[in-house]
Design a protein around this motif. Structure first.
Motif, short mmCIF file in Angstrom:
data_model
loop_
_atom_site.label_atom_id
_atom_site.label_comp_id
_atom_site.label_asym_id
_atom_site.label_seq_id
_atom_site.Cartn_x
_atom_site.Cartn_y
_atom_site.Cartn_z
N GLU A 19 1.25 0.00 16.26
CA GLU A 19 0.62 0.19 14.95
C GLU A 19 0.82 1.60 14.41
OE1 GLU A 19 -3.16 -2.89 14.97
OE2 GLU A 19 -3.43 -0.87 15.76
N ASN A 20 0.82 2.59 15.30
CA ASN A 20 0.75 3.97 14.85
C ASN A 20 2.09 4.70 14.84
OD1 ASN A 20 -2.08 3.94 14.49
ND2 ASN A 20 -2.39 4.23 16.67
N GLU A 56 0.85 -1.19 0.00
CA GLU A 56 0.00 0.00 0.00
C GLU A 56 0.88 1.24 0.00
OE1 GLU A 56 -2.90 0.02 3.08
OE2 GLU A 56 -3.85 -1.87 2.46
N ILE A 63 -4.79 6.23 -1.47
CA ILE A 63 -3.95 5.08 -1.16
C ILE A 63 -4.29 3.94 -2.11
CG2 ILE A 63 -3.21 3.47 0.63
CD1 ILE A 63 -2.52 6.37 1.20
N GLN A 106 -3.47 -0.11 -3.29
CA GLN A 106 -2.94 -1.41 -2.85
C GLN A 106 -2.50 -2.20 -4.08
OE1 GLN A 106 -5.46 -4.89 -1.56
NE2 GLN A 106 -4.67 -4.32 0.47
N HIS A 126 -8.44 2.45 4.23
CA HIS A 126 -7.30 2.98 4.99
C HIS A 126 -7.76 3.99 6.03
CE1 HIS A 126 -3.04 3.94 5.53
NE2 HIS A 126 -3.40 5.21 5.57
N HIS A 127 -8.68 4.87 5.63
CA HIS A 127 -9.20 5.87 6.56
C HIS A 127 -10.00 5.21 7.68
CE1 HIS A 127 -8.90 9.30 3.35
NE2 HIS A 127 -7.75 9.00 3.91
N ASP A 172 -8.04 1.03 -5.28
CA ASP A 172 -8.14 2.19 -4.39
C ASP A 172 -8.66 1.73 -3.02
OD1 ASP A 172 -8.49 4.57 -3.13
OD2 ASP A 172 -9.81 5.47 -4.63
N VAL A 173 -7.81 1.81 -2.00
CA VAL A 173 -8.21 1.40 -0.65
C VAL A 173 -8.21 2.59 0.29
CG1 VAL A 173 -7.42 -1.00 -0.93
CG2 VAL A 173 -5.81 0.74 -0.11
N THR A 174 -8.39 3.78 -0.26
CA THR A 174 -8.36 4.99 0.56
C THR A 174 -9.41 4.94 1.66
OG1 THR A 174 -7.65 6.23 -1.40
CG2 THR A 174 -8.43 7.50 0.50
N GLU A 229 -9.58 2.18 8.83
CA GLU A 229 -8.61 1.51 9.71
C GLU A 229 -7.92 2.51 10.63
OE1 GLU A 229 -6.26 -1.65 11.29
OE2 GLU A 229 -8.20 -1.52 10.27
N GLN A 230 -7.58 3.68 10.07
CA GLN A 230 -6.96 4.71 10.89
C GLN A 230 -7.92 5.23 11.94
OE1 GLN A 230 -3.66 5.46 10.62
NE2 GLN A 230 -4.04 6.56 12.54
#
Length: 436
Positions: A267-268, A163, A173, A175, A197-198, A192-194, A200-201
């Protein structure tokens, strides 16, 4: 075909016979020579006509002829028509395939064995900014300059997706997955995994914030419980039992919050680049003593096979958390008088730590999901062990941050082996300041 060949042979025989009769009639051989030369001239003319017809691109009708040549032209024309139909069918399939690929929302890129662009679909132009007039035949790494992408291609290990931000939009983002085929050729697909991704964040931020906010009320609650347990007399058995259970559950919740905060930090945040040589023997020896104290009532046999000079370049706190979780799990899930073996070794592939037990074991069907948060193969054991369900998730993330991996092998009723594999670059090659 045989009939045409026979007719042509008869025609030649007739011509030769006629020429021979004429030669006998005039008393000279020239009529026979004229007949043979005439046939050769006619055949040569047919060859030139055939060549002229073959080199044309306008697909005209074949030349008119008789005999074997006529049959030859007819059969060639049938073959050409069949080939043209096959080409038209193939072109139709290719055209439909291109239309289908261009209709995809996912990026599709084809590169040759040298890494040059051969084909891409319409989505690649939107998400990657490719231009057919300029980029066809260009090296892909010249157009996607993200260092992670270059390392991913050069490593050649495409089991996991990559990613990275889109080259034309840092907020998008993508992948990537790579499939190899042919001789060194590669098919790249990106989606597109934007949004994922958002999400997950957001999940990570939510867990981190909630865990942090729970610390203060838990601290207050535990303080009052400890005070009440100190002042409530033993005669009030029912009240003391209730307070004891409340204290036990608050301790469990505190452990859960602590693990959640640690997992969120792993993770962060970026991997710790502070290279310290950790004295593995001293760390594991302390953990063995703690495990023996923890399992005093079970009388476990805990063996330690670790060289005294074992060193590893790592984050000491993260390493202690990972190793501690593996050893604690072995103590929890190994029956009384069971055996636990902690072993460390090094080879050309790097350093390895294994924690082996002859405990309950795990059904192999559950192994792929063991490192998921809160996943337990048997929920009935949660109350007995008091675990948070985050231990192996923490181990997995620590290993990722150290460039290693966690390997799990187990059989029901035969015990389990958890092995941490560290890459060779984590080995200590020269004297360094040691973190115990």
């Amino acid at each position: 075909m045989k009939a045409s060949l026979a007719k042509e042979v008869n025609r030649i025989a007739g011509l030769v016979t006629l020429a021979a009769v004429a030669a006998l009639a005039v008393g000279h051989i020239w009529p026979l020579l004229v007949g043979l030369v005439g046939y050769i001239f006619w055949s040569t003319r047919q060859l030139f006509a055939l060549y002229s017809w073959l080199v044309r691109d306008d697909h005209t009708e074949p030349p008119d002829s008789i005999g074997l040549w006529g049959e030859f032209y007819t059969r060639l024309e049938h073959l050409f028509q069949k080939e043209r139909r096959a080409q038209e069918t193939l072109q139709g399939i290719i055209h439909r395939a291109q239309q289908s690929v261009n209709a995809l929302e996912d990026v599709v890129i084809l590169i040759d064995q040298h890494g040059y662009l051969e084909y891409w679909n319409a989505a690649a132009e939107r998400y990657m900014g490719f231009n057919a007039a300029q980029d066809l035949g260009q090296p892909l790494t010249n157009l996607i300059r993200h260092p992670g992408f270059t390392d991913y291609l050069h490593a050649g290990d495409f089991r996991e997706a990559l990613e990275i931000p889109s080259p034309v939009d840092d907020n998008r983002i993508l992948q990537f997955r790579v499939t190899e085929f042919g001789i060194g050729e590669q098919l790249l697909m990106a989606r597109d995994v934007t949004r994922l991704h958002h999400l997950e964040q957001m999940r990570k931020d939510f867990v981190a914030n909630v865990s942090h906010e729970l610390k203060t009320p838990l601290t207050v609650l535990k303080g009052y419980l400890e005070t009440l347990l100190d002042i409530v007399p033993d005669e009030q058995a029912r009240l003391r039992r209730a307070l004891t259970q409340m204290e036990s559950q608050s301790n469990r919740m505190e452990a859960l919050v602590t693990d959640l905060l640690l997992l969120s930090r792993l993770e962060n945040t970026d991997s710790d680049n502070d290279k310290q040589a950790v004295a593995v023997h001293g760390m594991l020896n302390r953990m063995r003593e703690n495990a023996l104290a923890m399992s005093a009532d079970k009388q476990h046999q805990i063996e330690l096979d670790v060289p005294e000079d074992a060193r590893l370049v790592a984050n000491p706190a993260e390493l202690e958390s990972a190793f501690g979780n593996l050893i604690t799990n072995a103590v929890k899930y190994t029956p009384a008088e069971g055996r636990i073996r902690i072993q460390w070794w090094q080879d050309d592939k790097g350093a390895h730590l294994s924690v082996n037990d002859n405990g309950l074991g795990i059904d192999p069907a559950h192994i792929p999901r063991l490192t998921e948060r809160f996943y337990r193969p048997d929920n009935s054991r949660v109350t007995q062990t008091g675990g948070t369900g985050l231990g192996l998730a923490i181990v997995k993330h620590v290993m990722i941050r150290h460039g290693g991996k966690l390997e799990i092998k187990s059989q029901l009723g035969q015990g389990s082996t958890f092995t941490c594999h560290f890459p060779p670059e984590r080995l200590v090659s020269k004297p360094t300041a040691v973190a115990g």
